[in-house]
Write a protein that holds these residues in place. Sequence first.
Motif, PDB file in Angstrom:
ATOM      1  N   PRO A 144      -5.257  12.443  -4.401  1.00 57.52           N
ATOM      2  CA  PRO A 144      -4.638  12.264  -5.722  1.00 57.52           C
ATOM      3  C   PRO A 144      -3.647  13.357  -6.091  1.00 57.52           C
ATOM      4  N   ASN A 145      -3.794  14.524  -5.514  1.00 57.15           N
ATOM      5  CA  ASN A 145      -2.878  15.620  -5.818  1.00 57.15           C
ATOM      6  C   ASN A 145      -1.470  15.363  -5.303  1.00 57.15           C
ATOM      7  N   ASP A 146      -1.299  14.364  -4.436  1.00 56.00           N
ATOM      8  CA  ASP A 146       0.019  14.045  -3.893  1.00 56.00           C
ATOM      9  C   ASP A 146       0.707  12.909  -4.647  1.00 56.00           C
ATOM     10  N   VAL A 147       0.083  12.426  -5.730  1.00 51.61           N
ATOM     11  CA  VAL A 147       0.613  11.282  -6.464  1.00 51.61           C
ATOM     12  C   VAL A 147       0.678  11.635  -7.953  1.00 51.61           C
ATOM     13  N   SER A 148       1.698  11.144  -8.633  1.00 51.64           N
ATOM     14  CA  SER A 148       1.866  11.445 -10.047  1.00 51.64           C
ATOM     15  C   SER A 148       0.809  10.717 -10.882  1.00 51.64           C
ATOM     16  N   ASN A 149       0.589  11.229 -12.093  1.00 47.09           N
ATOM     17  CA  ASN A 149      -0.370  10.612 -13.011  1.00 47.09           C
ATOM     18  C   ASN A 149       0.020   9.184 -13.345  1.00 47.09           C
ATOM     19  N   ASP A 150       1.328   8.949 -13.564  1.00 49.15           N
ATOM     20  CA  ASP A 150       1.778   7.600 -13.921  1.00 49.15           C
ATOM     21  C   ASP A 150       1.471   6.601 -12.816  1.00 49.15           C
ATOM     22  N   SER A 151       1.680   7.016 -11.566  1.00 47.45           N
ATOM     23  CA  SER A 151       1.398   6.098 -10.456  1.00 47.45           C
ATOM     24  C   SER A 151      -0.094   5.839 -10.328  1.00 47.45           C
ATOM     25  N   LEU A 152      -0.899   6.871 -10.511  1.00 48.78           N
ATOM     26  CA  LEU A 152      -2.351   6.696 -10.424  1.00 48.78           C
ATOM     27  C   LEU A 152      -2.865   5.773 -11.523  1.00 48.78           C
ATOM     28  N   ARG A 153      -2.196   5.795 -12.676  1.00 50.43           N
ATOM     29  CA  ARG A 153      -2.609   4.936 -13.797  1.00 50.43           C
ATOM     30  C   ARG A 153      -1.887   3.591 -13.784  1.00 50.43           C
ATOM     31  N   GLY A 154      -1.111   3.324 -12.711  1.00 50.62           N
ATOM     32  CA  GLY A 154      -0.269   2.134 -12.697  1.00 50.62           C
ATOM     33  C   GLY A 154      -0.966   0.827 -12.403  1.00 50.62           C
ATOM     34  N   GLY A 155      -2.262   0.845 -12.220  1.00 49.58           N
ATOM     35  CA  GLY A 155      -2.998  -0.393 -11.983  1.00 49.58           C
ATOM     36  C   GLY A 155      -3.375  -0.640 -10.544  1.00 49.58           C
TER      37      GLY A 155
ATOM     38  N   ILE B 137       0.860  -1.185   0.000  1.00 50.76           N
ATOM     39  CA  ILE B 137       0.000   0.000   0.000  1.00 50.76           C
ATOM     40  C   ILE B 137       0.894   1.233   0.000  1.00 50.76           C
ATOM     41  N   GLY B 138       0.758   2.063  -1.021  1.00 47.94           N
ATOM     42  CA  GLY B 138       1.496   3.307  -1.092  1.00 47.94           C
ATOM     43  C   GLY B 138       0.668   4.456  -0.528  1.00 47.94           C
ATOM     44  N   VAL B 139       1.268   5.238   0.342  1.00 46.04           N
ATOM     45  CA  VAL B 139       0.575   6.370   0.952  1.00 46.04           C
ATOM     46  C   VAL B 139       1.175   7.661   0.403  1.00 46.04           C
ATOM     47  N   ALA B 140       0.344   8.486  -0.218  1.00 47.13           N
ATOM     48  CA  ALA B 140       0.752   9.803  -0.731  1.00 47.13           C
ATOM     49  C   ALA B 140       2.010   9.695  -1.596  1.00 47.13           C
ATOM     50  N   GLN B 141       3.006  10.590  -1.370  1.00 47.61           N
ATOM     51  CA  GLN B 141       4.185  10.650  -2.242  1.00 47.61           C
ATOM     52  C   GLN B 141       5.026   9.381  -2.220  1.00 47.61           C
ATOM     53  N   ALA B 142       4.883   8.561  -1.194  1.00 46.88           N
ATOM     54  CA  ALA B 142       5.640   7.310  -1.144  1.00 46.88           C
ATOM     55  C   ALA B 142       5.260   6.380  -2.284  1.00 46.88           C
ATOM     56  N   THR B 143       4.081   6.571  -2.861  1.00 53.33           N
ATOM     57  CA  THR B 143       3.661   5.768  -4.007  1.00 53.33           C
ATOM     58  C   THR B 143       4.623   5.961  -5.172  1.00 53.33           C
ATOM     59  N   ASP B 144       5.038   7.203  -5.412  1.00 47.19           N
ATOM     60  CA  ASP B 144       5.985   7.472  -6.491  1.00 47.19           C
ATOM     61  C   ASP B 144       7.359   6.890  -6.178  1.00 47.19           C
ATOM     62  N   THR B 145       7.745   6.904  -4.906  1.00 45.98           N
ATOM     63  CA  THR B 145       9.014   6.298  -4.517  1.00 45.98           C
ATOM     64  C   THR B 145       9.012   4.802  -4.823  1.00 45.98           C
ATOM     65  N   LEU B 146       7.913   4.146  -4.512  1.00 44.26           N
ATOM     66  CA  LEU B 146       7.796   2.710  -4.809  1.00 44.26           C
ATOM     67  C   LEU B 146       7.953   2.452  -6.300  1.00 44.26           C
TER      68      LEU B 146
END
Length: 397
Positions: free
Chosen positions: A234-245, A211-220
């Motif tokens: 969603p404003n704390d996560v990049s578009n690519d991560s949000l579309r990552g499945g 489970i990715g929380v906020a900006q740590a999702t992009d780090t993962l």
Amino acid sequence: MSSIFSRTDDQPGLQGTLRDCTAEAKGKGFKRLGVGDIAVINSPDLSRREAQLLVNAQPAAVINLSKFSTGSIPNFGPHMLLDAGILLIEDVDTEARESLRGGKKSTVTADGEIYVSNKPAGKGTVVDRESADRNFSESQTHLVDHMEAYFGNTIEFIHSEAPLLIDGVGVPDLGDEMADKKVLIVSPEAGHRDSVINLRNFIREYDPIIIGVAQATDTLAELGYKPNYIVSDPNDVSNDSLRGGARVILPADPDGHAVGLERIQDLGVGAMTFPSALDSPMDLAVLLAVFHDAQMIVTVGDQVDLDAIFAGNEDAGPSSMLTRLKGGARIVDSQVIEDLYHVSSGRGVAWAWALFAVLVAIAVIILVAGLGGDDSFGMNLINTWNNIALTVQSWFN
């Protein structure tokens, strides 16, 4: 050894060799201290244990880049050092900190002046018994006031969120994907990237739900991991991560309104809301794993313990404390897992590989010898051994 009230450039004070103890974990750097040295530490609210280690080392003085007592908790460390007759200087000015490196001869004066290699390096505040007693008394009052307010807020939170904490009312239905499995929750606290790197063997071995929380999702994502869930605005996560499945879960107000829902809709990404009065996405992620029957919940960052509560850490509020208590023994801080997988030295591994290589070499020799003749495998080995023995005997004849 220090010399009491010796003189350097006509400046009376204590002389000794500087020992920088700021770079290592608490207490570990103290082992390098010698009798009469001047210790440089960075320990706000110096603990009793740290003070005892310093007392055992018998330095002439201790220079603390922070304050021995910040006023948030009543700590006994300064009193122990003063009882041992050690000069205490705290809150050294920023300009002096670069000069306080280990190995240099230094002099500290009774009014907090610091000289390094006979040159003025800066000044701090001398801690005496009167100021230590006053700080201790004020800290006691502050702590009592703080804890009364803290538990008052805790009772209010229980009144409003009891259905969630008791029965999971409002928790999104995710099926049984987490049931009886290990869950790794990564929050964007300082050092979370290094923690994820140190957990690579754990992730490889157990393949936990991530489970990715906020900006740590992009780090993962940067480290090559695809989280199963994202809990964040969603404003704390990049578009690519949000579309990552990953399945996206949006923190929402109790009335169901979720910040960032419009962005999710614009991206064409499906999302669920998690309505509650909790302000922390990390707390929501923990409850998500708890109420979906995770076997073990490993948390990166956002550590909640009694010291953090005493210190008034914003990440250790009533909601965080209660969610951790709800998870109970299933919640494990990532540092524990990192320590389990940590290999302190490559020496043991090197010896294991060397032994393995020797065994492989012996096995190859046996196979070559046993299969290299016209007789049976056993007779070929015997003949080879006899030939080797005769050759060795001929060297001494």
